[in-house]
Each structure stands twice: as structure tokens, then as C-alpha cells.
Design a protein around this motif. Structure first.
Motif, mmCIF file in Angstrom:
data_model
loop_
_atom_site.group_PDB
_atom_site.id
_atom_site.type_symbol
_atom_site.label_atom_id
_atom_site.label_comp_id
_atom_site.label_asym_id
_atom_site.label_seq_id
_atom_site.Cartn_x
_atom_site.Cartn_y
_atom_site.Cartn_z
ATOM 1 N N LEU A 163 0.820 -1.204 0.000
ATOM 2 C CA LEU A 163 0.000 0.000 0.000
ATOM 3 C C LEU A 163 0.858 1.258 0.000
ATOM 4 C CD1 LEU A 163 -2.766 -1.127 2.513
ATOM 5 C CD2 LEU A 163 -3.151 -0.466 0.129
ATOM 6 N N ALA A 164 1.979 1.232 0.730
ATOM 7 C CA ALA A 164 2.871 2.390 0.753
ATOM 8 C C ALA A 164 3.435 2.672 -0.636
ATOM 9 C CB ALA A 164 3.995 2.167 1.757
ATOM 10 N N ARG A 165 3.823 1.615 -1.345
ATOM 11 C CA ARG A 165 4.358 1.803 -2.691
ATOM 12 C C ARG A 165 3.276 2.314 -3.648
ATOM 13 N NH1 ARG A 165 7.236 -2.617 -0.719
ATOM 14 N NH2 ARG A 165 5.749 -4.180 -1.492
ATOM 15 N N ALA A 166 2.067 1.789 -3.490
ATOM 16 C CA ALA A 166 0.970 2.262 -4.327
ATOM 17 C C ALA A 166 0.630 3.714 -4.009
ATOM 18 C CB ALA A 166 -0.254 1.366 -4.135
ATOM 19 N N ASN A 167 0.653 4.066 -2.729
ATOM 20 C CA ASN A 167 0.373 5.446 -2.342
ATOM 21 C C ASN A 167 1.393 6.409 -2.929
ATOM 22 O OD1 ASN A 167 -2.026 5.557 -0.782
ATOM 23 N ND2 ASN A 167 -0.983 4.612 0.945
ATOM 24 N N GLU A 168 2.636 6.008 -2.941
ATOM 25 C CA GLU A 168 3.680 6.862 -3.516
ATOM 26 C C GLU A 168 3.415 7.099 -5.004
ATOM 27 O OE1 GLU A 168 8.572 7.029 -4.009
ATOM 28 O OE2 GLU A 168 7.607 5.321 -3.024
ATOM 29 N N ALA A 169 3.017 6.038 -5.702
ATOM 30 C CA ALA A 169 2.737 6.158 -7.131
ATOM 31 C C ALA A 169 1.506 7.021 -7.382
ATOM 32 C CB ALA A 169 2.555 4.775 -7.747
ATOM 33 N N VAL A 170 0.478 6.878 -6.556
ATOM 34 C CA VAL A 170 -0.735 7.684 -6.710
ATOM 35 C C VAL A 170 -0.440 9.153 -6.419
ATOM 36 C CG1 VAL A 170 -3.041 8.111 -5.770
ATOM 37 C CG2 VAL A 170 -2.311 5.771 -6.275
ATOM 38 N N GLN A 171 0.378 9.410 -5.423
ATOM 39 C CA GLN A 171 0.751 10.797 -5.128
ATOM 40 C C GLN A 171 1.499 11.410 -6.308
ATOM 41 O OE1 GLN A 171 3.121 11.344 -1.579
ATOM 42 N NE2 GLN A 171 2.839 13.555 -1.607
ATOM 43 N N GLN A 172 2.397 10.656 -6.905
ATOM 44 C CA GLN A 172 3.122 11.145 -8.079
ATOM 45 C C GLN A 172 2.167 11.394 -9.246
ATOM 46 O OE1 GLN A 172 6.094 8.124 -8.685
ATOM 47 N NE2 GLN A 172 7.390 8.844 -7.000
ATOM 48 N N LEU A 173 1.162 10.529 -9.390
ATOM 49 C CA LEU A 173 0.154 10.715 -10.432
ATOM 50 C C LEU A 173 -0.600 12.018 -10.208
ATOM 51 C CD1 LEU A 173 -1.639 9.746 -12.800
ATOM 52 C CD2 LEU A 173 -2.980 8.448 -11.116
ATOM 53 N N ALA A 174 -1.007 12.263 -8.969
ATOM 54 C CA ALA A 174 -1.726 13.497 -8.657
ATOM 55 C C ALA A 174 -0.872 14.717 -8.981
ATOM 56 C CB ALA A 174 -2.124 13.503 -7.185
ATOM 57 N N GLU A 175 0.386 14.670 -8.617
ATOM 58 C CA GLU A 175 1.276 15.807 -8.885
ATOM 59 C C GLU A 175 1.444 16.015 -10.384
ATOM 60 O OE1 GLU A 175 4.755 14.655 -6.764
ATOM 61 O OE2 GLU A 175 3.950 15.223 -4.794
#
Length: 222
Positions: A163-175
Motif C-alpha cells: 500500500l505504501a508503494r501504491a500510495n507513492e505512485a498515486v501521489q506522483q500521479l496526482a502531482e
């Protein structure tokens, strides 16, 4: 590269299709330009209406979560779950069920998530889109009524590490898309970083007391 995007009309399981059909009918009576929460069971089970009624904030909110949804299914159901409502604000939490799929790959998750967001932006250019950080889980506590073997298999794929790795990727997507990414999880975890067992019945889904924490954390975005 082979696309991970769904066909135009992929078939949904009957229970999911039933909810989507019900939402489509319910949308006829909903006001446009309001706030929509969309996603999977972690959104569907969010008691937003009860919490909003006691918040003192005079806005209308619609919950269009569907338990079990993966990104492919929300992408295929965007009309009923989001677009027909033409929201001015959209809070979205989708993708955690993707982690449990046998063919899960983080690149595929982000590709599909991005397509969801781009389609919303295309149809609703003035909609404020907020991506919610995935909630933590508790893979350590033995919960009553939960099969230990089944839980072990489940958490081997969907755990706080993945989940942490997915969250990092989603945050990068948002940015990358210029969208908001919100961490509303402060206060949900115990001293070991797991979802506090007092807030969950199975290590994944939360009781109202857990959602109240999320709701309070979201107040400055509402």
C-alpha cells in the motif's frame, strides 16, 4: 506495450451491476454540481451522510462507492458513479482491490487510474478532484470470524508495504496531473503502524469510529 485498459463495456458481476444500475436510477433525482465520493468498499461503507448531517456544513454529498470495485470496473462505470452527477468536487479512493489481483502490476494500476482521472477532467473540466491516500491495514490481529488462512493469503498481497508503494505512485500521479492528494489517515494507526484494531472488524474495513477520524481529517478540504 499492451494496454491494461478495459473494453468499452466489460461485464460486471451481478451484485456490482445491480449497484451501478441502482445508482443510475438514483442519479435522476440528484442535484448536479455537488460533492461526490467514489471508489470501492472503503468508500461505499464510509457513513458520509450520517457524519455530514452532524457537521454543520450545508453542502450535499453523494456516495457512489461500489464494494469490490477495481479500477477497470470504475472506469467502465464512470457515467453512473461520477459523470451523471456532474460534481463540482470529487473525492476518489480506488485501486486497493487491484493489489489483490493475480496479475497486479503497479504500472497497470496507475495507467487505469490515470485514465479514470483524464476522462473526468475531459467531461468535467471545472471539477475539483481529490485523490485520497489508501488506508492502512492490520495483518497482525486475529479478528473474530475471519479465516486465518484466507487472511494470510489476502495480506500477502495487500499489506502496508504494498500500500505504501501504491500510495507513492498515486501521489506522483496526482502531482503530474496537477490534482490534490490528501492524507486523511492521521490517527488511524497503532504504535506499529497498523490500522488500529479498535477501528476495524477484519483488518481492512472500518467501523464508524475509524471513518470519523477520516472525516475530521477531511474537513479542511470540504
Amino acid at each position: 506495450m499492451t494496454s491494461n485498459l478495459p473494453a468499452d463495456h466489460p461485464e460486471l458481476a451481478p451484485d456490482k451491476q445491480g449497484k451501478v444500475d441502482a445508482y443510475r436510477i438514483l442519479n435522476r433525482y440528484a442535484a448536479k454540481g455537488q460533492t461526490v465520493f467514489a471508489g470501492s468498499s472503503l468508500m461505499e461503507f464510509f457513513p458520509i451522510h450520517e457524519l455530514q448531517q452532524t457537521s454543520g456544513k450545508p453542502f450535499t454529498v453523494y456516495n457512489r462507492g461500489v464494494a469490490g470495485f477495481v479500477t477497470r470496473e470504475l472506469l467502465a462505470s464512470l457515467d453512473a458513479c461520477i459523470l451523471e452527477l456532474a460534481p463540482s468536487r470529487l473525492f476518489i479512493n480506488i485501486g486497493t482491490n487491484d493489489l489483490g489481483e493475480p496479475d497486479y502490476a503497479i504500472d497497470g494500476l496507475i495507467e487505469r487510474y490515470e485514465e479514470i482521472l483524464r476522462r473526468v477532467q475531459e467531461h468535467l473540466p471545472d471539477c475539483r478532484i481529490v485523490l485520497m491516500k489508501y488506508y492502512p491495514v492490520n495483518a497482525e490481529t486475529k479478528f473474530p470470524g475471519v479465516d486465518p488462512a484466507g487472511a494470510a493469503e489476502f495480506f500477502s498481497r495487500r499489506n502496508n508495504g504494498t500500500l505504501a508503494r501504491a500510495n507513492e505512485a498515486v501521489q506522483q500521479l496526482a502531482e503530474r496531473l496537477g490534482l490534490e492528494y490528501v492524507d486523511a489517515n492521521q490517527g488511524l494507526t497503532d504504535e506499529r503502524g497498523n490500522l488500529n484494531e479498535a477501528y476495524t472488524m477484519d483488518g481492512i474495513h472500518m467501523f464508524a469510529n475509524g471513518y470519523k477520524i477520516v472525516w475530521d481529517n477531511l474537513q479542511r478540504y470540504l
